[in-house]
Design an enzyme around this catalytic site. Structure first.
Site, PDB file in Angstrom:
ATOM      1  N   GLY A 198      43.999  67.610   1.750  1.00 39.64           N
ATOM      2  CA  GLY A 198      42.987  68.591   2.136  1.00 39.64           C
ATOM      3  C   GLY A 198      43.452  70.016   2.360  1.00 39.64           C
ATOM      4  N   GLU A 219      46.714  72.051   8.755  1.00 36.80           N
ATOM      5  CA  GLU A 219      45.692  71.032   8.498  1.00 36.80           C
ATOM      6  C   GLU A 219      44.406  71.691   8.009  1.00 36.80           C
ATOM      7  OE1 GLU A 219      44.713  68.286   7.809  1.00 36.80           O
ATOM      8  OE2 GLU A 219      44.991  66.720   9.303  1.00 36.80           O
ATOM      9  N   ASP A 220      43.590  70.898   7.328  1.00 37.57           N
ATOM     10  CA  ASP A 220      42.299  71.414   6.875  1.00 37.57           C
ATOM     11  C   ASP A 220      41.256  71.368   7.989  1.00 37.57           C
ATOM     12  OD1 ASP A 220      42.227  68.643   6.853  1.00 37.57           O
ATOM     13  OD2 ASP A 220      41.412  68.444   4.840  1.00 37.57           O
ATOM     14  N   ASP A 238      38.958  66.497  13.426  1.00 36.10           N
ATOM     15  CA  ASP A 238      37.695  65.856  13.797  1.00 36.10           C
ATOM     16  C   ASP A 238      37.943  64.976  15.026  1.00 36.10           C
ATOM     17  OD1 ASP A 238      35.213  64.663  13.869  1.00 36.10           O
ATOM     18  OD2 ASP A 238      35.424  63.586  11.979  1.00 36.10           O
ATOM     19  N   LYS A 243      36.067  70.532  14.321  1.00 37.18           N
ATOM     20  CA  LYS A 243      34.712  70.008  14.450  1.00 37.18           C
ATOM     21  C   LYS A 243      34.366  69.830  15.916  1.00 37.18           C
ATOM     22  CE  LYS A 243      33.619  67.261  10.657  1.00 37.18           C
ATOM     23  NZ  LYS A 243      33.259  65.977  10.021  1.00 37.18           N
ATOM     24  N   PHE A 288      29.450  66.792   8.106  1.00 38.05           N
ATOM     25  CA  PHE A 288      30.490  66.522   7.117  1.00 38.05           C
ATOM     26  C   PHE A 288      30.525  67.671   6.125  1.00 38.05           C
ATOM     27  CE2 PHE A 288      32.821  64.587   3.704  1.00 38.05           C
ATOM     28  CZ  PHE A 288      33.764  63.839   4.385  1.00 38.05           C
ATOM     29  N   VAL A 289      31.683  68.275   5.963  1.00 34.14           N
ATOM     30  CA  VAL A 289      31.800  69.459   5.111  1.00 34.14           C
ATOM     31  C   VAL A 289      32.732  69.205   3.925  1.00 34.14           C
ATOM     32  CG1 VAL A 289      31.236  71.158   6.886  1.00 34.14           C
ATOM     33  CG2 VAL A 289      33.598  70.407   6.643  1.00 34.14           C
ATOM     34  N   ASP A 344      37.267  67.244   0.717  1.00 31.49           N
ATOM     35  CA  ASP A 344      36.609  66.399  -0.276  1.00 31.49           C
ATOM     36  C   ASP A 344      35.591  65.460   0.341  1.00 31.49           C
ATOM     37  OD1 ASP A 344      38.622  64.700   1.016  1.00 31.49           O
ATOM     38  OD2 ASP A 344      38.042  63.230  -0.489  1.00 31.49           O
ATOM     39  N   ARG A 358      36.783  69.458  -3.892  1.00 37.64           N
ATOM     40  CA  ARG A 358      37.899  70.245  -3.339  1.00 37.64           C
ATOM     41  C   ARG A 358      37.992  71.620  -3.993  1.00 37.64           C
ATOM     42  NH1 ARG A 358      41.070  66.690  -0.288  1.00 37.64           N
ATOM     43  NH2 ARG A 358      41.301  64.589  -1.102  1.00 37.64           N
TER      44      ARG A 358
HETATM   45  P1  IMP Z   1      40.638  63.209  12.251  1.00 43.29           P
HETATM   46  O1  IMP Z   1      41.909  62.399  12.183  1.00 43.29           O
HETATM   47  O2  IMP Z   1      39.458  62.354  12.601  1.00 43.29           O
HETATM   48  O3  IMP Z   1      40.746  64.425  13.109  1.00 43.29           O
HETATM   49  O4  IMP Z   1      40.297  63.649  10.790  1.00 43.29           O
HETATM   50  C1  IMP Z   1      41.038  64.549  10.144  1.00 43.29           C
HETATM   51  C2  IMP Z   1      41.040  64.329   8.658  1.00 43.29           C
HETATM   52  O5  IMP Z   1      39.845  63.694   8.185  1.00 43.29           O
HETATM   53  C3  IMP Z   1      41.060  65.664   7.992  1.00 43.29           C
HETATM   54  O6  IMP Z   1      42.384  66.058   7.748  1.00 43.29           O
HETATM   55  C4  IMP Z   1      40.259  65.444   6.733  1.00 43.29           C
HETATM   56  O7  IMP Z   1      41.120  64.988   5.718  1.00 43.29           O
HETATM   57  C5  IMP Z   1      39.286  64.364   7.101  1.00 43.29           C
HETATM   58  N1  IMP Z   1      37.974  64.936   7.500  1.00 43.29           N
HETATM   59  C6  IMP Z   1      37.464  65.008   8.744  1.00 43.29           C
HETATM   60  N2  IMP Z   1      36.251  65.576   8.734  1.00 43.29           N
HETATM   61  C7  IMP Z   1      35.989  65.880   7.444  1.00 43.29           C
HETATM   62  C8  IMP Z   1      34.880  66.531   6.787  1.00 43.29           C
HETATM   63  O8  IMP Z   1      33.863  66.939   7.379  1.00 43.29           O
HETATM   64  N3  IMP Z   1      34.999  66.673   5.446  1.00 43.29           N
HETATM   65  C9  IMP Z   1      36.079  66.254   4.745  1.00 43.29           C
HETATM   66  N4  IMP Z   1      37.130  65.675   5.315  1.00 43.29           N
HETATM   67  C10 IMP Z   1      37.093  65.466   6.660  1.00 43.29           C
HETATM   68 MG    MG Z   2      43.328  65.942   5.940  1.00 43.23          MG
END
Ligand code: IMP
Ligand code: MG
Length: 181
Positions: free
Chosen positions: A51, A106-107, A110, A138, A159-160, A166, A172
């Site tokens: 990402g 990081e992208d 969440d 988020k 969700f973006v 992606d 992407r």
């Molecule tokens: P986390 O571990 O739940 O914080 O999620 C982080 C990872 O989930 C990010 O690095 C993304 O790869 C993916 N992710 C979380 N939210 C989104 C979204 O809204 N769109 C796309 N990818 C997401």
């Molecule tokens: Mg990621």
């Protein structure tokens, strides 16, 4: 902006949350801030695949200091919109981080599980510092305690996609960030 030949169908159906212009301006600001804070520190900038590759490419070109670049790859959603909570390391960093300043790119954050995982990834090494930059944060998604040092934009709990992000490996390549309805 010039017209592009490739127009993914998403463009007609979904709403832009953050435009290419807004992203560009914010990254200029972040680049400036990081360049000041890491002056003479030659950080190792570690991007999180897949990402973050677009953000990483734009961010490092806004840095006016020396830096090194590396990547890690961790497992992601696997075609779902909700995180599995199960994070696996698919590619480790190759660089030597002992005694070095590390900036992880990081992208999006969440649940925070990925960030937590990334922080712990350095527990066997001895870096001088580890900081995390995430283009997006988020709101209301956190299920674990985590900290991000630099944030591009705080966004609602949608969700973006686009700009590296992606859904099922697609979108992407969009230059703006869209909300996937
Ligand atoms: P986390 O571990 O739940 O914080 O999620 C982080 C990872 O989930 C990010 O690095 C993304 O790869 C993916 N992710 C979380 N939210 C989104 C979204 O809204 N769109 C796309 N990818 C997401
Ligand atoms: Mg990621």
């Amino acid at each position: 902006m010039s017209e592009r030949l490739y127009e993914p169908t998403i463009k007609n159906k979904h709403k832009i949350l953050i435009s290419e212009e807004q992203i560009k301006r914010r990254i200029e600001e972040l680049g400036k801030q990081i360049s000041e804070e890491y002056r003479d520190k030659c950080p190792i900038v570690i991007g999180v695949l897949n990402g973050a590759f677009v953000f990483m490419a734009d961010l490092i070109r806004e840095l006016t200091i020396d830096c090194e670049v590396d990547f890690v790859k961790i497992s992601s959603y696997g075609g779902q919109r909700v995180s599995s909570g199960n994070i696996r390391l698919l590619k480790d960093f190759d660089c030597h981080v002992d005694g070095r300043h590390v900036l992880v790119v990081e992208d999006i954050a969440d649940s925070g599980r990925s960030i937590k995982f990334l922080e712990q990834m350095f527990s066997d090494s001895d870096p001088k510092s580890v900081k995390i930059i995430s283009l997006l944060l988020k709101e209301g998604g956190a299920v674990v305690d985590f900290k991000v040092d630099y944030i591009g934009f705080t966004i609602p709990n949608d969700f973006v996609v686009g700009y590296g992000l992606d859904f099922d490996q697609k979108y992407r390549n969009l230059s703006d960030i869209y909300i996937l309805e």
